[in-house]
Scaffold this motif. Structure first.
Motif, short mmCIF file in Angstrom:
data_model
loop_
_atom_site.label_atom_id
_atom_site.label_comp_id
_atom_site.label_asym_id
_atom_site.label_seq_id
_atom_site.Cartn_x
_atom_site.Cartn_y
_atom_site.Cartn_z
N PHE A 27 6.94 45.08 58.75
CA PHE A 27 5.61 45.57 59.08
C PHE A 27 5.72 46.73 60.07
CE2 PHE A 27 4.47 41.04 58.13
CZ PHE A 27 3.67 41.31 57.03
N ASN A 66 0.54 44.34 59.65
CA ASN A 66 0.61 42.88 59.66
C ASN A 66 -0.76 42.29 60.00
OD1 ASN A 66 1.36 40.24 59.72
ND2 ASN A 66 2.60 40.38 61.56
N ASP A 69 -0.86 38.43 61.26
CA ASP A 69 -0.21 38.04 62.50
C ASP A 69 -0.93 36.84 63.12
OD1 ASP A 69 1.48 38.37 64.85
OD2 ASP A 69 -0.33 39.13 65.83
#
Length: 267
Positions: A27, A66, A69
């Motif tokens: 990422f 991302n 997350d």
């Protein structure tokens, strides 16, 4: 100790190698893009380097931002925060992205896995892409309720043609390495375990040419590209800022995380 924390940098003959080291999905954020830009600038100032290879460890080449997350999800549940917070300030991210487009020497991207969203933008910033059937190329922004970024509204049409770019943007579909090669999004498609070696082979072929001739010719071929990307990211940022405040963006991110079709409301 190397100043680079998320990439490896080395030289093999006249070829510089940058390896993204955030496996498995690599990422990206401001820090990673900044490090890649720094490494490319170092190659530009190194007379021995004539071309470079951009590769990655792990499963993906670069899976983009991302949005899954766990820390972000917890914060969003608590504060209704923005799903794009993990990127950092996007305007700063794009400043670093434009630096990549200002580099002076040819880049070959070794795309052995997924290049998604901004990860596709990173792959397209290179001059050439070597890939494999298992790779996946996607500008999945509209599926997230978002707007394309990383200059893709300029770079992708110039690479594959306006209508193909529209098809990629409007459907958010994932192209295989073979489909990407057929469309002109990638240059070479080889077995997955040969991607990096083939990228090195192409970079070494480039590096056999006159360094002054390469610099001169590439400057002509990419004249104005960085400025066009900078102008594009200014517009992209404005649209992304508007859309990231919508319910549809939050739903698009959540649906992607949950691997389901989004229930968009147009608000």
């Amino acid at each position: 100790m190397s100043k680079f924390t998320d990439i490896g940098v080395e030289k093999v003959g006249h070829v510089g190698i940058i390896e993204i080291r955030r496996p498995p999905l690599n990422f990206f954020d401001i820090s990673l893009i900044n490090q890649i830009a720094d490494a490319l600038e170092e190659f530009d100032s190194d007379i021995e380097v004539r071309a470079s290879v951009l590769a990655a460890q792990g499963k993906a080449f670069c899976a983009g931002a991302n949005f899954s997350d766990p820390a972000r999800q917890e914060k969003e549940a608590r504060e209704q925060s923005d799903p794009a917070d993990s990127l950092g300030q996007i305007s700063h991210l794009y400043i670093q992205a434009v630096r990549i487009f200002r580099n002076k020497k040819p880049i070959v991207a070794a795309v052995h896995g997924a290049a998604i969203g901004g990860g596709l933008g990173l792959a397209v910033s290179a001059d050439f892409r070597v890939t494999c059937p298992e790779a996946r190329f996607a500008a999945n922004f509209t599926k997230l309720g978002f707007h394309p970024g990383f200059g893709l509204t300029v770079t992708l049409p110039e690479l594959v043609g306006k209508n193909n770019a529209e098809l990629i943007f409007y459907t958010s579909r994932r192209l295989t390495g073979e489909e990407a090669t057929k469309m002109g999004l990638a240059n070479v498609c080889v077995p997955q375990d040969q991607v990096r070696a083939e990228a090195m082979k192409l970079a070494q072929e480039i590096a056999e040419c006159s360094p002054l001739g390469l610099l001169s010719t590439r400057a002509t071929m990419r004249a104005g590209l960085a400025d066009r990307v900078m102008a594009a990211t200014t517009h992209e940022l404005a649209e992304q800022t508007r859309l990231r405040a919508t319910e549809d963006f939050k739903e698009g991110v959540k649906a992607t995380e949950e691997r389901r079709v989004a229930n968009f409301k147009g608000r």
